[in-house]
Design an enzyme around this catalytic site. Sequence first.
Site, PDB file in Angstrom:
ATOM      1  CG  HIS A  32      -2.375  -9.297  32.639  1.00 18.16           C
ATOM      2  ND1 HIS A  32      -3.042  -9.656  31.433  1.00 18.16           N
ATOM      3  CD2 HIS A  32      -1.197  -9.800  32.312  1.00 18.16           C
ATOM      4  CE1 HIS A  32      -2.256 -10.534  30.716  1.00 18.16           C
ATOM      5  NE2 HIS A  32      -1.199 -10.774  31.295  1.00 18.16           N
ATOM      6  CG  HIS A 264       2.445  -9.740  35.065  1.00 19.27           C
ATOM      7  ND1 HIS A 264       2.898  -8.456  34.831  1.00 19.27           N
ATOM      8  CD2 HIS A 264       2.145 -10.415  33.997  1.00 19.27           C
ATOM      9  CE1 HIS A 264       2.769  -8.478  33.412  1.00 19.27           C
ATOM     10  NE2 HIS A 264       2.650  -9.567  32.844  1.00 19.27           N
ATOM     11  CD  GLU A 411      14.688  -0.524   8.684  1.00 21.68           C
ATOM     12  OE1 GLU A 411      15.441  -0.645   7.767  1.00 21.68           O
ATOM     13  OE2 GLU A 411      15.048  -0.613   9.981  1.00 21.68           O
ATOM     14  CG  HIS A 473      19.911  -5.959   0.917  1.00 25.81           C
ATOM     15  ND1 HIS A 473      20.601  -6.612   2.018  1.00 25.81           N
ATOM     16  CD2 HIS A 473      19.903  -4.550   1.254  1.00 25.81           C
ATOM     17  CE1 HIS A 473      21.344  -5.768   2.623  1.00 25.81           C
ATOM     18  NE2 HIS A 473      20.814  -4.551   2.450  1.00 25.81           N
TER      19      HIS A 473
END
Length: 661
Positions: A32, A264, A411, A473
């Site tokens: 890149h 890029h 999280e 869960h």
Amino acid sequence: MTRQAADALHKPMSNAIRALAMDAVQKANSGHPGMPMGMADVATVLWRHFLRFDPANPSWPDRDRFILSAGHGSMLLYALGYLTGFSKMSLDEIKNFRQLGSHSPGHPERDLDIGAETTTGPLGQGISNSVGFALAERILNARFGDDLVNHRTFVIASDGDLMEGISHEAASLAGHLKLGRLIVFYDDNKISIDGSTDLSFTEDVQARFRAYGWHVLEVDGHDPDAIAQATETALSVTDKPSLIACRTIIGFGAPEKQGTSGCHGSPLGEAEIAAARQVLGWNYAPFEIPDDILSAWRDVGRRSVVERQAWGERLTKSAEQAAFNRTMSGILPPEVAPALMELKKKIAAEKPKHATRQSSGTVLGALVPVMPELIGGSADLSPSNNTQVKGMGAITAPFYEGRYIHYGVREHGMAAAMNGMALHGGIVPYAGTFMQFADYCRPSIRLAALMKQRVVFVMTHDSIGLGEDGPTHQPVEHLAALRAIPNLLVMRPCDGIETTECWDLALKSETAPSLMALSRQGLPTLRDATDDNKCAKGAYVLAEAEGPRAVTLLATGSEVMLAMQAREVLKTQGIAAAVVSVPCFELFEKQDGAYRASVLGTAPRIAIEAGIRMGWDSLIGEKGVFIGMKDFGASAPADKLYAHFGITSDAVIAAAKKLCA
């Protein structure tokens, strides 16, 4: 006074970065070039005038940290490493960009000897690590003072970094904690792989960061004086992290491809490179850096030597020298081992019936008073995870003397920040959430393993045993998926003694992160205290058969209790069963063949775990019996669920009798 960055040296020094980037990518036929060429001016101003570092002493504890979050632009970092004199980043390494065995991989991998503070490439991770770096600096500053800890964290981030959800979590947390020593240079080049960022990214980024509580500036990323002035302004802001939005041209200097997605992620091509050399006035052969420019860059690498030496003198005179050196080295305090041994004996004597999440909290209660570098936290589940214990004040700006971080429901950002704290040094981070949400953390858990960092992920409510919250869960496939990550110690203890031993192993694990899989439901104490750490071998015979083994029962965590119950019943029926506790697959795999054979034996095997079978065949074989989950869970009390899904001692007994028939 604002530094005059636009002197006669700036242009050739920044062009040296551009030349090395386009030459290395062209030689590798991969990479890149656009970002290094576009951000060369920003990087030159930062490294030349502001960044405090010493390539001859790359692990200097009070150096500024530089994080290339846009890791795809790795040649920016490698060029800077070579030009300023990092020992491992030679010109040959630049020429071997992206080749097997080189120190210049496609995306930066943690190596202080090349100036890489963290492994980046997965977008969003580096900027999120930086929050941990900056927070670690403030925590250690609160402990050791300005004389020993007084540095900043600088980041180069891309549009892609700021699109990723993790960066939103991290930036929000950084603003909340008022991390004023964190400065992010945003490469606002408005180009993505697909084309213009207008295809998918049209929000007001600066307004977003202001809403997070950041100090925001905007500059022309090719105006060195403007970059320097903005940096000085950011340095003067102490109660907010800073975002400097740098309007840049990707592939700057490449006449046909600059400002387009064409530069890029692919080489510019020989013709475009030749044309770029003319535009930039860089009349040198590939990989050639003229002596005067290389000398100027090497002077940059020596710019902080005096400051580092002065810091060393302060350390030598400091009353905190021994504590600081031990903390930064990662050596555990000598009080840790006896504290854990005393706790094991206490648990063995009292034999409580506690959930292993509760036992983990008890272990932390013993560790916190004797291990000041242990910094905890939770993603808004502190009472459930049992991660916050007495004596851990919350870390809130400007009170960085605390020991506990309220991460909020972030999280992924939490896991990345823990990685950053571990990478910074001087901190042993742990934090918790429900194990179901390990998937929200997984990319950062994987990077902790790849980078060999001592990070402890506390994952509670580890099975259908959490009960009524239901299948959304209840982890089912998570143990198998986490065990699939190389160099991650997934530990699922069966009682308080194993929990204590697993924490001991996690703290001693200097080259691998650990994940604690802990129960919600209460479990009996099955072990006696021993001087040795039985969990250290990953699996061991908890209860041998009385007589020649007829069957071997293997289990982890909450299901070891079921194996022990089945063993007692089978004994009355004339079937000699051994019970093997397997708290850590990864550690057991590292044992020699003789030990593994002595534990597994030759009798038929049954495995019991409230998860899926995947991974267990390596221990029980294809003909072994597995008692566990085959589908998602359900909403009901835990005992009803275990009966419904057939994870019971009766099921173990029936399977053993069938095997032994």
